[in-house]
Design a protein around this motif. Sequence first.
Motif, PDB file in Angstrom:
ATOM      1  N   VAL A   1       0.847  -1.112  -0.149  1.00  0.00           N
ATOM      2  CA  VAL A   1       0.047   0.145   0.098  1.00  0.00           C
ATOM      3  C   VAL A   1       0.939   1.072  -0.152  1.00  0.00           C
ATOM      4  O   VAL A   1       0.700   2.224  -0.789  1.00  0.00           O
ATOM      5  CB  VAL A   1      -0.709  -0.047   1.290  1.00  0.00           C
TER       6      VAL A   1
ATOM      7  N   PHE B   1       2.181   1.664  -3.355  1.00  0.00           N
ATOM      8  CA  PHE B   1       1.303   2.477  -4.589  1.00  0.00           C
ATOM      9  C   PHE B   1       0.718   3.718  -4.272  1.00  0.00           C
ATOM     10  O   PHE B   1       0.235   4.428  -5.102  1.00  0.00           O
ATOM     11  CB  PHE B   1       0.539   1.356  -5.162  1.00  0.00           C
ATOM     12  N   VAL B   2       0.512   3.921  -3.033  1.00  0.00           N
ATOM     13  CA  VAL B   2       0.051   5.388  -2.741  1.00  0.00           C
ATOM     14  C   VAL B   2       1.118   6.373  -2.962  1.00  0.00           C
ATOM     15  O   VAL B   2       1.003   7.360  -3.542  1.00  0.00           O
ATOM     16  CB  VAL B   2      -0.417   5.557  -1.278  1.00  0.00           C
TER      17      VAL B   2
ATOM     18  N   LYS C   1       0.275  15.626  -1.544  1.00  0.00           N
ATOM     19  CA  LYS C   1      -0.809  15.582  -0.620  1.00  0.00           C
ATOM     20  C   LYS C   1      -1.081  14.108  -0.278  1.00  0.00           C
ATOM     21  O   LYS C   1      -1.263  13.453   0.752  1.00  0.00           O
ATOM     22  CB  LYS C   1      -1.978  16.082  -1.129  1.00  0.00           C
ATOM     23  N   ALA C   2      -0.761  13.327  -1.254  1.00  0.00           N
ATOM     24  CA  ALA C   2      -1.048  11.619  -0.935  1.00  0.00           C
ATOM     25  C   ALA C   2      -0.030  11.232  -0.101  1.00  0.00           C
ATOM     26  O   ALA C   2      -0.364  10.528   0.976  1.00  0.00           O
ATOM     27  CB  ALA C   2      -0.869  11.047  -2.548  1.00  0.00           C
TER      28      ALA C   2
ATOM     29  N   SER D   1      -0.939  12.777   3.600  1.00  0.00           N
ATOM     30  CA  SER D   1      -2.033  11.782   4.200  1.00  0.00           C
ATOM     31  C   SER D   1      -1.729  10.476   4.297  1.00  0.00           C
ATOM     32  O   SER D   1      -2.324   9.790   5.490  1.00  0.00           O
ATOM     33  CB  SER D   1      -3.226  11.974   3.472  1.00  0.00           C
ATOM     34  N   LEU D   2      -0.954   9.893   3.550  1.00  0.00           N
ATOM     35  CA  LEU D   2      -0.336   8.617   3.949  1.00  0.00           C
ATOM     36  C   LEU D   2       0.308   8.607   5.265  1.00  0.00           C
ATOM     37  O   LEU D   2       0.155   7.550   6.147  1.00  0.00           O
ATOM     38  CB  LEU D   2       0.367   7.885   2.771  1.00  0.00           C
TER      39      LEU D   2
ATOM     40  N   ALA E   1      -1.790   8.607   8.037  1.00  0.00           N
ATOM     41  CA  ALA E   1      -2.555   7.549   8.019  1.00  0.00           C
ATOM     42  C   ALA E   1      -1.683   6.346   9.119  1.00  0.00           C
ATOM     43  O   ALA E   1      -2.199   5.614   9.894  1.00  0.00           O
ATOM     44  CB  ALA E   1      -3.164   6.885   6.940  1.00  0.00           C
TER      45      ALA E   1
ATOM     46  N   GLY F   1      -3.543   5.233  -7.437  1.00  0.00           N
ATOM     47  CA  GLY F   1      -3.013   4.951  -6.321  1.00  0.00           C
ATOM     48  C   GLY F   1      -2.838   5.926  -5.317  1.00  0.00           C
ATOM     49  O   GLY F   1      -3.409   5.731  -4.240  1.00  0.00           O
ATOM     50  N   PRO F   2      -2.351   7.112  -5.957  1.00  0.00           N
ATOM     51  CA  PRO F   2      -2.160   8.097  -4.903  1.00  0.00           C
ATOM     52  C   PRO F   2      -3.418   9.085  -4.631  1.00  0.00           C
ATOM     53  O   PRO F   2      -3.620   9.162  -3.491  1.00  0.00           O
ATOM     54  CB  PRO F   2      -1.298   9.222  -5.680  1.00  0.00           C
TER      55      PRO F   2
ATOM     56  N   GLY G   1      -5.914   6.115  -2.559  1.00  0.00           N
ATOM     57  CA  GLY G   1      -5.038   5.072  -1.678  1.00  0.00           C
ATOM     58  C   GLY G   1      -5.538   5.535  -0.123  1.00  0.00           C
ATOM     59  O   GLY G   1      -5.246   4.658   0.546  1.00  0.00           O
ATOM     60  N   MET G   2      -5.777   6.598   0.228  1.00  0.00           N
ATOM     61  CA  MET G   2      -6.395   6.915   1.350  1.00  0.00           C
ATOM     62  C   MET G   2      -7.253   5.807   2.228  1.00  0.00           C
ATOM     63  O   MET G   2      -6.673   5.423   3.337  1.00  0.00           O
ATOM     64  CB  MET G   2      -7.217   8.177   1.636  1.00  0.00           C
TER      65      MET G   2
ATOM     66  N   PHE H   1      -7.240   2.809   1.393  1.00  0.00           N
ATOM     67  CA  PHE H   1      -6.313   1.569   1.631  1.00  0.00           C
ATOM     68  C   PHE H   1      -5.349   1.779   2.596  1.00  0.00           C
ATOM     69  O   PHE H   1      -5.064   0.700   3.217  1.00  0.00           O
ATOM     70  CB  PHE H   1      -5.649   1.366   0.202  1.00  0.00           C
ATOM     71  N   SER H   2      -4.788   2.862   2.754  1.00  0.00           N
ATOM     72  CA  SER H   2      -3.869   3.182   3.909  1.00  0.00           C
ATOM     73  C   SER H   2      -4.618   3.106   5.434  1.00  0.00           C
ATOM     74  O   SER H   2      -4.011   2.366   6.276  1.00  0.00           O
ATOM     75  CB  SER H   2      -2.831   4.241   3.867  1.00  0.00           C
ATOM     76  N   LEU H   3      -5.777   3.469   5.565  1.00  0.00           N
ATOM     77  CA  LEU H   3      -6.487   3.329   6.614  1.00  0.00           C
ATOM     78  C   LEU H   3      -6.841   1.798   6.816  1.00  0.00           C
ATOM     79  O   LEU H   3      -6.864   1.337   7.912  1.00  0.00           O
ATOM     80  CB  LEU H   3      -7.776   4.271   6.645  1.00  0.00           C
TER      81      LEU H   3
ATOM     82  N   ILE I   1      -4.471  16.866  -6.491  1.00  0.00           N
ATOM     83  CA  ILE I   1      -5.027  15.634  -5.520  1.00  0.00           C
ATOM     84  C   ILE I   1      -5.266  15.928  -4.117  1.00  0.00           C
ATOM     85  O   ILE I   1      -4.634  16.713  -3.274  1.00  0.00           O
ATOM     86  CB  ILE I   1      -3.962  14.484  -5.590  1.00  0.00           C
ATOM     87  N   ASP I   2      -6.501  15.440  -3.754  1.00  0.00           N
ATOM     88  CA  ASP I   2      -7.215  15.686  -2.235  1.00  0.00           C
ATOM     89  C   ASP I   2      -7.629  14.146  -1.826  1.00  0.00           C
ATOM     90  O   ASP I   2      -8.687  13.858  -2.233  1.00  0.00           O
ATOM     91  CB  ASP I   2      -8.112  16.635  -2.097  1.00  0.00           C
ATOM     92  N   PRO I   3      -6.605  13.490  -1.231  1.00  0.00           N
ATOM     93  CA  PRO I   3      -6.997  12.069  -0.783  1.00  0.00           C
ATOM     94  C   PRO I   3      -8.448  11.987  -0.023  1.00  0.00           C
ATOM     95  O   PRO I   3      -9.118  10.912  -0.024  1.00  0.00           O
ATOM     96  CB  PRO I   3      -5.873  11.611  -0.217  1.00  0.00           C
TER      97      PRO I   3
END
Lengths: 334, 443
Positions: A65, A68-69, A302-303, A306-307, A310, B88-89, B92-93, B95-97, B165-167
């Motif tokens: 994860v 890919f993020v 931003k990705a 936020s990753l 998280a 993905g990016p 992805g939010m 998925f990461s949670l 982008i704003d996840p």
Amino acid sequence: MTYVVIAFLWASIWLYLLLGGADFGAGILELFTSKKHQKNTRKTVYRVIGPVWEANHMWLIIAIVILFVGFPDIYTTMSIHMHIPLVLMLFGIIARGTAFAFRHYDAVVDDMQTLYNKIFQYSSFITPFFLGIIAASTVSGSIDTESTDFLNAYIFSWFNWFGIAVGFFTVAICGFLAAIFIIGETDTEEDKKRFIKKAKYMNIGAVISGSLVFIIAYLEQIPLIDWIFGNVVGIVAITAATVSLIILWRTIEQKRTVLLRILAGFQVTMILLAITWEHFPNIIMLKNGNYLSLIENAGHEKAIASLAYALLIGSLFILPALYYLIYSFQKKGK
Amino acid sequence: MDDFLAARSQMALSLGFHIIFSCIGMVMPFFMAVSHFYYLKTKKQVYKNITKAWSKGVAIFFATGAVSGTALSFELGLLWPEFMKHAGPIFGMPFSLEGTAFFIEAIALGFFLYGWDRFNPWFHWVTGLVVGISGIVSGILVVAANAWMNSPAGFDYINGEYLNIDPIKAMFNDAWFSQALHMSIAAFCATGFAVAGVHAFMILKKKNIEFHAKSFKIAATFACIAALVQPLSGDISAKDVAKRQPAKLAAMEAHFQTERRAPFIIGGIPDEKNKKVDYAIKIPGLLSFITYGDINAEVKGLDQIPEEHHPPVAITHYAFQIMVGLGMIMMLISLLYFYQLWKKKEILSTKWLLKLFAIATPMGFIAVEAGWTVTEVGRQPWIIYNVMKTSEAVTPMPGIVYSFYIFTVIYLSLSFVVGFMLYRQIKMVDKIYDIPNDSVQKH
Ligand code: HDD
Ligand code: HEM
Ligand code: HEM
């Protein structure tokens, strides 16, 4: 923020190698156990890894994860060119996970057990083997992103002697970790002796396959030695690993479970550190000489941010719970 | 079969396989928590037996669910690298949670399965509940990711580039709520009917009546409540689809021409060439009413959508009919069940009702598969609705056909083994749990 994410990526690969690796190792040890002791080994193995095996494998998912993020270019390159070894590793994961559950939860104990055991043992071998191959191909510059030819693009990107040697090395490391881990969980002196012996064999296996890795790297002109010994961290890490190995063998007969585990874990950590340090932040070396870098090829800001949040919040929940799980089931099994 | 079709089929196969296990993984912990609760309250051995018997079955499903889920997280990249590179990016939010939710689930499961008689009984009970809650949370999160594919949000698509982008916005896209709600209820409905059906069957066969009767009650209660509210949530979904994906709605209803007072079509064979539906029952105005709450509202038909953006109509239409049809049947069974309860009739002696439940065993899961077919096939040809075509996303590697064949064999054999083990599990109930059922256990 990128660095937070990279730290998590490194940590999850590291933990997968340690925990998941010990887990695979348990199956590998079973594979190399004589018929007479198999049942006993199996029982010990089950008691030790039963409660934690699902959690151990989550590290892989986390790593995927994160890739890919946070690093979509790297993830995509890997999944295109490593398609075949990834699928093979995946088959190993599927076979292993299900066989492990089936053999324990099948309500009727009969010949099916033999089948489950066989599948469990062989897939425990296959999975880390291909993991090793995949890891090797990221550093050996064999990934060919320009070729349109099937063999070059999708086979020789990973299928080479260097990868195979690293594959065996990974298998040996896993077996070694498992043996060391299980020593502290054995009930009888006899069992303990058996696992110490296994740890020795696995250690020898690791040394042999490790030397092979260097020899092949030399023959194939992969400057592995320069990478590892070309910087202070690499030298220190490898020296520390060697020293800890010596301490480990000197103290193995004593009843110092925790020390043993720390030493074995420390070694693997040092090896991973030595391999990853020199290239950082580059993580994939391509055949055309280009690099994919964790910094330059990082995804959108931003990705990543936020990753990172998280992951940070997640670890607040996960780490204490995981610690308590492992703590609760150590030694209480009796 | 070409590689593109093979990739789609492999994805569909893997998802269709995984969803069964994930539904069970989400719902069974709640069933177990109820019987476990009764056990802790009443100390009746039978409830402990139920909890244990279920947890053995669930452990098998969990393992299979975990590996098939792992397979999916590989396959997203292996089959759709171009999609994952851009998506993905953004999505992805969740998925990461989800990683966190899975982790908590796996840890809690370790405690629950291996923790009998080791921990404080209530701590142990709570760990079981945590398994269920984190399961539901992870289900909701993945569905939010899927909803993003239906209703892309949280980025600007400018000249082929994904900017700004704003996840968080991507996660809370327009479709996430209706889809997550509908999916969560579906999981309860499907698992509940499956479990209740098996136990009803065993009661009919007069095996371990008390054990099966108590299990049946727990499962049937959950199942029937879910089946009653599911059509309501389906209605929310349909209205939502009408707004955001008119092509999908038109395909679901095989609604070729835009019209006012649009009819609701039941059954029928869509004829995609001549743009009509043969042999269908049409209820005038109902479609307009369902989608816009007004029988005279205009409903967009496929004629307003460029031909190359039409989803496969027949599959989507049939799948939708199957889902709604089964939903209606399960709703009726639930009404009958609650009517019997209300009349204080002894369920165990109403054989016909038990028979109905036994027949309904697979219905929920068939509806789930059909529902996902509606959602996914109805989105075609897009992988990200109105942004990226599925055909642009597929891996450049040739030979996916073989991969599809191998995966098919693997999933078939896994299904076979899981079925086989479940059969053995159920058959062993009377042997393993043949302790006098109403004895009160002392601790
Ligand atoms: C037990 C299962 C079950 C039952 C009885 C129903 N559904 Fe359903 N349906 C699903 C299980 C499901 C699902 C598998 O869970 C789906 C797939 C995607 C989703 O979010 O839920 C779904 C999707 C889905 C969609 C597409 C949503 C989208 O693409 O975003 C619509 C419009 C409906 N459903 C409508 C209904 C209606 C009107 C029902 C009336 C009885 C109904 N469903 C019963
Ligand atoms: C588990 C429930 C799900 C089922 C049963 C399901 C079913 C399907 C089916 C039938 C297809 C093939 C459609 C076609 O090619 O005509 C498909 C495609 C796909 N689905 Fe789903 N889906 C599910 C959930 C999800 C989720 C949660 C995601 C991602 C977050 C997802 C991502 C995809 C992708 C990437 C494809 C391939 C591209 C495409 O054909 O559009 N699916 N799925
Ligand atoms: C709508 C579709 C989906 C739902 C509702 C769903 C739900 C769940 C649930 C509840 C679990 C845990 C239960 C169990 O282990 O049996 C699970 C496991 C898993 N799912 Fe899915 N899932 C869906 C689709 C996907 C997709 C598309 C992916 C990958 C991208 C995925 C990846 C995983 C993974 C990796 C696991 C294993 C976690 C573990 O080891 O506990 N799932 N899923």
